[in-house]
Enzyme design. Structure first.
Site, mmCIF file in Angstrom:
data_model
loop_
_atom_site.group_PDB
_atom_site.id
_atom_site.type_symbol
_atom_site.label_atom_id
_atom_site.label_comp_id
_atom_site.label_asym_id
_atom_site.label_seq_id
_atom_site.Cartn_x
_atom_site.Cartn_y
_atom_site.Cartn_z
ATOM 1 N N CYS A 31 3.204 11.655 -3.811
ATOM 2 C CA CYS A 31 1.866 11.103 -3.649
ATOM 3 C C CYS A 31 0.889 12.279 -3.345
ATOM 4 C CB CYS A 31 1.978 10.212 -2.203
ATOM 5 S SG CYS A 31 0.365 9.360 -1.962
ATOM 6 N N CYS A 70 -2.271 11.529 3.861
ATOM 7 C CA CYS A 70 -2.255 10.729 5.226
ATOM 8 C C CYS A 70 -1.281 11.277 6.221
ATOM 9 C CB CYS A 70 -1.830 9.279 4.769
ATOM 10 S SG CYS A 70 -2.901 8.585 3.647
ATOM 11 N N CYS A 83 2.103 9.953 7.147
ATOM 12 C CA CYS A 83 3.297 9.479 5.934
ATOM 13 C C CYS A 83 4.198 10.367 5.715
ATOM 14 C CB CYS A 83 2.377 8.760 4.964
ATOM 15 S SG CYS A 83 3.416 8.249 3.590
ATOM 16 N N CYS A 143 7.769 -7.965 -0.389
ATOM 17 C CA CYS A 143 6.844 -6.996 -0.187
ATOM 18 C C CYS A 143 6.993 -5.652 -1.424
ATOM 19 C CB CYS A 143 6.590 -6.439 1.125
ATOM 20 S SG CYS A 143 6.119 -7.605 2.247
ATOM 21 N N CYS A 152 3.982 -10.071 -1.908
ATOM 22 C CA CYS A 152 2.699 -9.244 -1.573
ATOM 23 C C CYS A 152 2.816 -7.855 -2.028
ATOM 24 C CB CYS A 152 2.857 -9.279 0.038
ATOM 25 S SG CYS A 152 1.682 -8.088 0.978
ATOM 26 N N CYS A 154 -3.698 -8.880 3.180
ATOM 27 C CA CYS A 154 -2.774 -8.326 4.573
ATOM 28 C C CYS A 154 -3.230 -6.960 4.678
ATOM 29 C CB CYS A 154 -1.447 -8.234 3.938
ATOM 30 S SG CYS A 154 -0.229 -7.719 5.118
ATOM 31 N N ARG A 185 2.020 -9.491 12.661
ATOM 32 C CA ARG A 185 3.459 -9.189 12.035
ATOM 33 C C ARG A 185 3.842 -7.833 13.113
ATOM 34 N NH1 ARG A 185 2.895 -9.575 7.445
ATOM 35 N NH2 ARG A 185 2.809 -7.643 6.289
#
Length: 352
Positions: free
Chosen positions: A73, A77, A80, A117, A149, A209, A279
């Protein structure tokens, strides 16, 4: 609070009465929830449960997550393990093929999860990746009774439309933290980039979401600000993550949460967003620990099995926890009886 209570022990029931009558809590009330004494926690949970029960009864919805593309990636962030600059030891692979994604759908179905997901690392998907996911989603929909999702990063209008046409029910794209704190955790894209992706997903006809990560060094004011930003967006589902500090990430040394504060955060989100699915997401096992079950007095859904690059509690333990509460797992509108034998999960693959 809007109506004065006679004591600190009754004020949460008073606030719950107001919320059940259509009242929207204020920012100062949100801060009161987070800053409340631990001695008030049980009364707060009892009051919050009345709101949860009004909208969702004793139902618990399960989600099964598949890491469809790991690592690699370009985003930075700080929380992460898959981010640029992360030294965390994780599997790294490009988008899983159809067979592996279908295996994940089968595992989700066997786990009695109502929603599958599909999550991919990266700033955003290529058109080719979107077409691949859309094609697999069409096959999943023809094979299993699952809601889908997708969390694929930043999306444009055409990509969102293709996913919706394929049968994707919902797009996950978390705000993660407040506007004011966002540049402390990420510099390679903006808060507004995330808002824009949620907008194009909604405009394409998909549900939203979106949630946050608690415990990244933010203030209670930041959490409340995020709560109210989400309330304005009206997502169907709000995942509340609790930072699981992973060695090799820039937030590896951050460890500021205790189970009681996590429970107060869940109460805040339920009181501020009474009709949204709340959730308990990543980090629940690490941060709620022996108090995990209590989180379901505020929340009404949770992940079953593993997360993206970290292990979760066993499915058997999740089902036992739900049964011990006297709650019911809901799958596509059908109850799984409390105390019934929990399903066995297929092992998740970490390779293409």
């Amino acid at each position: 609070m809007n109506v004065q209570a006679n004591s600190s022990l009754s004020r949460w029931q008073t606030l719950a009465d107001q919320v059940l009558s259509g009242y929207q809590i204020t920012r100062s009330e949100g801060l009161e929830i987070l800053n409340a004494s631990d001695d008030e926690l049980l009364e707060m949970l009892a009051a919050t449960f009345r709101i949860r029960k009004q909208y969702f009864g004793k139902q618990v919805q399960l989600y099964y997550l598949k890491n469809a593309k790991s690592g690699l990636c370009p985003e930075d962030c700080g929380y992460c393990s898959q981010a640029r600059g992360s030294q965390a030891e994780i599997p790294k692979y490009r988008m899983l093929n159809e067979e592996k994604l279908m295996d994940g759908a089968k595992a989700a179905d066997e786990a009695k999860a109502g929603t599958y997901c599909i999550v991919a690392s990266g700033r955003g998907p290529t058109d080719k990746e979107v077409e691949h996911v859309a094609s697999v989603v069409e096959k999943i929909k023809s094979t299993y009774d699952l809601r889908i999702c997708c969390c694929l990063g930043l999306l444009n209008e055409d990509q969102a439309q293709r996913l919706q046409q394929a049968g994707v029910n919902r797009i996950n794209h978390n705000l993660n933290t407040s506007r004011d704190y966002y540049d402390k955790i990420c510099s390679t894209h903006t808060y507004e980039d995330r808002i824009q992706t949620l907008k194009v997903a909604r405009d394409a006809g998909m549900e939203l979401c979106s949630g946050l990560i608690v415990g990244m060094g933010e203030t209670p004011e930041d959490i409340v600000d995020t709560t109210f930003e989400l309330r304005n967006l009206e997502p169907k589902s709000i995942p509340v993550n609790f930072l699981n500090s992973i060695e090799g990430t820039s937030l590896e040394a951050v460890d500021e949460l205790d189970p009681r504060y996590c429970l107060k955060a869940l109460c805040l989100f339920r009181m501020a967003n009474p009709a949204s699915e709340i959730r308990i997401a990543g980090g629940r096992e690490v941060n709620l620990r022996s108090m995990q079950a209590m989180g379901l007095y505020a929340a009404n859904s949770m992940f079953v099995s593993d997360y993206l690059t970290t292990k979760g509690q066993s499915a058997d333990a999740d089902y036992e926890m739900i049964a011990d509460l006297g709650f019911e797992v809901i799958i596509s509108g059908h109850e799984v009886e409390a105390g019934s034998e929990p399903p066995k999960l297929a092992a998740q693959s970490e390779s293409c």
